[in-house]
Design an enzyme around this catalytic site. Structure first.
Site, PDB file in Angstrom:
ATOM      1  N   CYS A   8       0.852  -1.210   0.000  1.00 18.51           N
ATOM      2  CA  CYS A   8       0.000   0.000   0.000  1.00 18.51           C
ATOM      3  C   CYS A   8       0.879   1.249   0.000  1.00 18.51           C
ATOM      4  CB  CYS A   8      -0.950  -0.001   1.193  1.00 18.51           C
ATOM      5  SG  CYS A   8      -2.363  -1.126   0.995  1.00 18.51           S
ATOM      6  N   HIS A 101      -0.504 -10.391  -4.567  1.00 18.31           N
ATOM      7  CA  HIS A 101       0.418 -10.051  -5.654  1.00 18.31           C
ATOM      8  C   HIS A 101       0.746 -11.286  -6.464  1.00 18.31           C
ATOM      9  CE1 HIS A 101       2.782 -11.073  -2.060  1.00 18.31           C
ATOM     10  NE2 HIS A 101       3.665 -11.597  -2.892  1.00 18.31           N
ATOM     11  N   HIS A 103       3.743 -12.855  -8.888  1.00 19.11           N
ATOM     12  CA  HIS A 103       5.123 -12.761  -9.353  1.00 19.11           C
ATOM     13  C   HIS A 103       5.155 -13.121 -10.840  1.00 19.11           C
ATOM     14  CE1 HIS A 103       7.060 -12.963  -5.227  1.00 19.11           C
ATOM     15  NE2 HIS A 103       5.874 -13.492  -4.940  1.00 19.11           N
TER      16      HIS A 103
END
Ligand code: AMP
Ligand code: ZN
Length: 115
Positions: A8, A101, A103
């Site tokens: 964030c 997330h 990768h």
């Protein structure tokens, strides 16, 4: 946004990162500890902890993330040769940063397959 979440903070530009793509919903930046010549994290701007926390309202966002993954792979020149996408989830999945997330790994033969 979560105040003490490192991703964030990257999204809010409170800490620097090497951004390779950004729009209103998704950001992609270079992993600080790359394990391949191309190692980019593709991250929703919405603070979602992990895959396990996804809601049905996030379905379009996840679709968008894969559009961005393709775009970044193309821009980085690895789309044809191939790449690997990994999303670690939770403790047993080895997730270290609790902000969803993906990768994107490429630029060498990724030999260490576990599946
Ligand atoms: P994971 O283990 O799947 O949660 O992956 C977290 C990833 O975030 C690791 O590959 C780290 O190297 C990467 N990372 C942690 N902090 C930063 C940062 N400030 N900028 C870029 N990547 C980071
Ligand atoms: Zn976050």
């Amino acid at each position: 946004m979560e105040d003490n979440c490192i991703f964030c903070k990257i999204i809010k530009k409170e800490i620097p990162s090497a951004i390779v793509y950004e729009d209103d919903k998704v950001i992609a930046f270079k992993d600080i500890n790359p394990v391949a010549p191309i190692h980019i994290l593709v991250v929703p701007k919405k603070h979602i902890k992990s895959i396990a926390e996804l809601k049905s309202e996030d379905e379009a966002l996840i679709g968008k993330i894969f559009t961005v993954i393709n775009k970044v792979a193309e821009e980085q020149g690895v789309k044809e040769k191939g790449f690997r996408v990994i999303a670690n989830c939770g403790e047993d999945g080895g997730q270290e940063v609790p902000h969803l997330h993906f990768h994107l790994l490429a630029g060498r033969k990724l030999g260490e397959k576990i599946i």
